[in-house]
Design a protein around this motif. Structure first.
Motif, short mmCIF file in Angstrom:
data_model
loop_
_atom_site.label_atom_id
_atom_site.label_comp_id
_atom_site.label_asym_id
_atom_site.label_seq_id
_atom_site.Cartn_x
_atom_site.Cartn_y
_atom_site.Cartn_z
N GLN A 151 32.74 -24.94 29.05
CA GLN A 151 32.03 -24.69 30.30
C GLN A 151 30.81 -25.61 30.36
O GLN A 151 30.30 -26.05 29.33
N ALA A 152 30.35 -25.91 31.56
CA ALA A 152 29.20 -26.80 31.74
C ALA A 152 27.98 -26.25 31.02
O ALA A 152 27.69 -25.05 31.09
N ASP A 153 27.28 -27.12 30.31
CA ASP A 153 26.04 -26.80 29.60
C ASP A 153 26.22 -25.82 28.44
O ASP A 153 25.25 -25.24 27.94
N ALA A 154 27.48 -25.61 28.01
CA ALA A 154 27.71 -24.73 26.85
C ALA A 154 27.16 -25.39 25.59
O ALA A 154 26.78 -24.71 24.63
N VAL A 155 27.14 -26.70 25.58
CA VAL A 155 26.61 -27.48 24.47
C VAL A 155 25.31 -28.14 24.91
O VAL A 155 25.23 -28.68 26.02
N SER A 156 24.30 -28.10 24.06
CA SER A 156 23.01 -28.73 24.37
C SER A 156 22.75 -29.86 23.38
O SER A 156 23.19 -29.80 22.23
N PHE A 157 22.06 -30.90 23.85
CA PHE A 157 21.70 -31.99 22.95
C PHE A 157 20.24 -32.38 23.16
O PHE A 157 19.74 -32.37 24.28
N ALA A 158 19.57 -32.71 22.07
CA ALA A 158 18.15 -33.07 22.13
C ALA A 158 18.00 -34.57 22.29
O ALA A 158 18.92 -35.35 22.03
N SER A 159 16.81 -34.98 22.69
CA SER A 159 16.48 -36.40 22.76
C SER A 159 15.00 -36.56 22.48
O SER A 159 14.25 -35.58 22.43
N THR A 160 14.58 -37.80 22.32
CA THR A 160 13.16 -38.09 22.11
C THR A 160 12.42 -38.24 23.44
O THR A 160 11.34 -38.81 23.49
N GLY A 161 13.00 -37.73 24.52
CA GLY A 161 12.35 -37.74 25.82
C GLY A 161 13.28 -38.23 26.91
O GLY A 161 14.22 -38.97 26.65
N SER A 162 13.03 -37.82 28.13
CA SER A 162 13.85 -38.25 29.26
C SER A 162 13.78 -39.77 29.40
O SER A 162 12.69 -40.35 29.44
N GLY A 163 14.95 -40.39 29.45
CA GLY A 163 15.00 -41.83 29.58
C GLY A 163 15.00 -42.56 28.25
O GLY A 163 15.07 -43.79 28.22
N SER A 164 14.96 -41.83 27.14
CA SER A 164 14.99 -42.47 25.83
C SER A 164 16.42 -42.86 25.47
O SER A 164 17.39 -42.46 26.13
N ALA A 165 16.57 -43.63 24.40
CA ALA A 165 17.90 -44.05 23.97
C ALA A 165 18.77 -42.87 23.60
O ALA A 165 19.96 -42.83 23.92
N SER A 166 18.19 -41.87 22.91
CA SER A 166 18.98 -40.70 22.53
C SER A 166 19.44 -39.91 23.75
O SER A 166 20.53 -39.34 23.76
N HIS A 167 18.60 -39.89 24.79
CA HIS A 167 18.99 -39.22 26.04
C HIS A 167 20.16 -39.94 26.70
O HIS A 167 21.18 -39.34 27.02
N LEU A 168 20.03 -41.25 26.88
CA LEU A 168 21.08 -42.01 27.56
C LEU A 168 22.36 -42.07 26.74
O LEU A 168 23.46 -42.11 27.29
N THR A 169 22.24 -42.05 25.41
CA THR A 169 23.43 -41.99 24.57
C THR A 169 24.18 -40.70 24.84
O THR A 169 25.42 -40.69 24.95
N GLY A 170 23.45 -39.59 24.94
CA GLY A 170 24.07 -38.31 25.25
C GLY A 170 24.75 -38.32 26.61
O GLY A 170 25.85 -37.78 26.79
#
Length: 325
Positions: A151-170
């Motif tokens: 289901q949508a948003d059943a899984v959450s992922f962290a990042s080092t901030g909106s627009g960071s590499a970890s965010h865009l990778t996710g």
């Protein structure tokens, strides 16, 4: 004024310009301590690499280099401070992929990475590694994808901030698996890692220096890396590309930039010194142990690289309709 006087005045003017240029060149290293800005909290990948490089750089140029962590806004705060910083060569920024090539597509920034910051040299690059808490019950990338697709948003992922590499990778991964995941932004890799260890979200596309100690201790389970090939320091961990998503690639990187109005001779000298450090055998080995690959470049090469990255990630921002949180 006769012709001889005009010629003499012209020659004097040229001499003055030459001396001015030479004066700028002689102002290296700057007479005061140099600040190396980092846009994330202490303890993360950027901080570890910056401190290692700054130490050797300071030894080589004979000047103190102070690492200054200005976390927040996905690294944008440090980039803005640098854009408005001193132009005498006493400020460098260990800039990151997010603020330099992603954030400009997501929001109106108080600085322009291509106008207000001057390229100095590439720094380091590395793939991220998707990790989950060892107690999560998720043992493979297939398990993670199955959970995300329930289901949508059943899984959450962290990042080092909106627009960071970890965010865009996710976001790129969510697009690849055709699922929606809940994004949880942090102010750096260290605080994100602390909350993953505490089980406060599902997964994190982490930088190797942040994740490796916890993988080795058994507290985290690595699922996949985000480069096209397996890193030498993680030979047993498959890539996303070889796990059913051919062509998937998302590299994280940091590069050195400075305030745009810093004189060119000083920028060139910093380039020479940084390239020297990044080619140093001991530095390369130390960065390698952190899971980081040195990426020294000419100043023009960094500009070209940043423009290509900006085009790539700008397209993802538009396709995923990503906005600043």
């Amino acid at each position: 004024m006769n012709k001889r006087q005009l010629l003499r005045a012209g020659l004097l003017g040229l001499s003055a310009l030459a001396l001015a240029g030479a004066g700028h060149a002689q102002d290296f290293p700057p007479k005061k301590a140099v600040t190396m800005m980092v846009g994330f909290a202490p303890g993360g990948a950027a901080d570890a690499a910056a401190r290692l490089i700054a130490k050797k750089l300071g030894e080589n140029v004979g000047q103190t280099i102070v690492v200054d962590n200005k976390a927040g806004a996905g690294g944008n705060i440090a980039h803005q401070l640098t854009a408005n910083g001193p132009t005498d060569g006493s400020m460098l920024l260990f800039g990151s992929i997010g603020p330099l090539t992603i954030a400009p597509h997501m929001m109106k920034l108080p600085y322009d990475p291509f106008k207000d910051l001057a390229p100095v040299s590439g720094g380091v690059h590395f793939p991220n590694v998707l990790v989950v808490n060892a107690n999560s019950g998720i043992k493979s990338l297939a398990d993670f994808v199955a959970a995300a697709r329930k289901q949508a948003d059943a899984v959450s992922f962290a990042s080092t901030g909106s627009g960071s590499a970890s965010h865009l990778t996710g976001e790129l991964f969510a697009q690849a698996i055709k699922a929606e995941m809940l994004h949880v932004p942090y102010k750096g890799g260290a605080p994100a890692m602390q909350d993953l260890l505490a089980g406060r979200f599902t997964g994190y596309f982490a930088a190797p220096p942040t994740a490796l100690p916890h993988i080795e201790s058994g507290k985290l389970t690595p699922l996949a890396t985000t480069g096209l090939v397996r890193p030498a320091y993680m030979p047993s961990i498959p890539t996303v590309a070889e796990s059913g998503y051919p062509g998937f690639e998302a590299l994280n990187w940091y590069a050195f930039v400075a305030p745009a109005k810093t004189p060119t001779p000083i920028l060139d000298r910093w380039n020479q010194e940084i390239v020297k450090v990044l080619n140093d055998r001991e530095v390369r080995e130390a960065l390698g142990k952190l899971g980081l690959t040195p990426h020294p470049t000419a100043r023009s090469e960094l500009t070209d690289f940043m423009r290509k990255e900006s085009a790539k990630w700008g397209a993802i921002v538009r396709e995923r309709k990503i906005t600043a949180e």
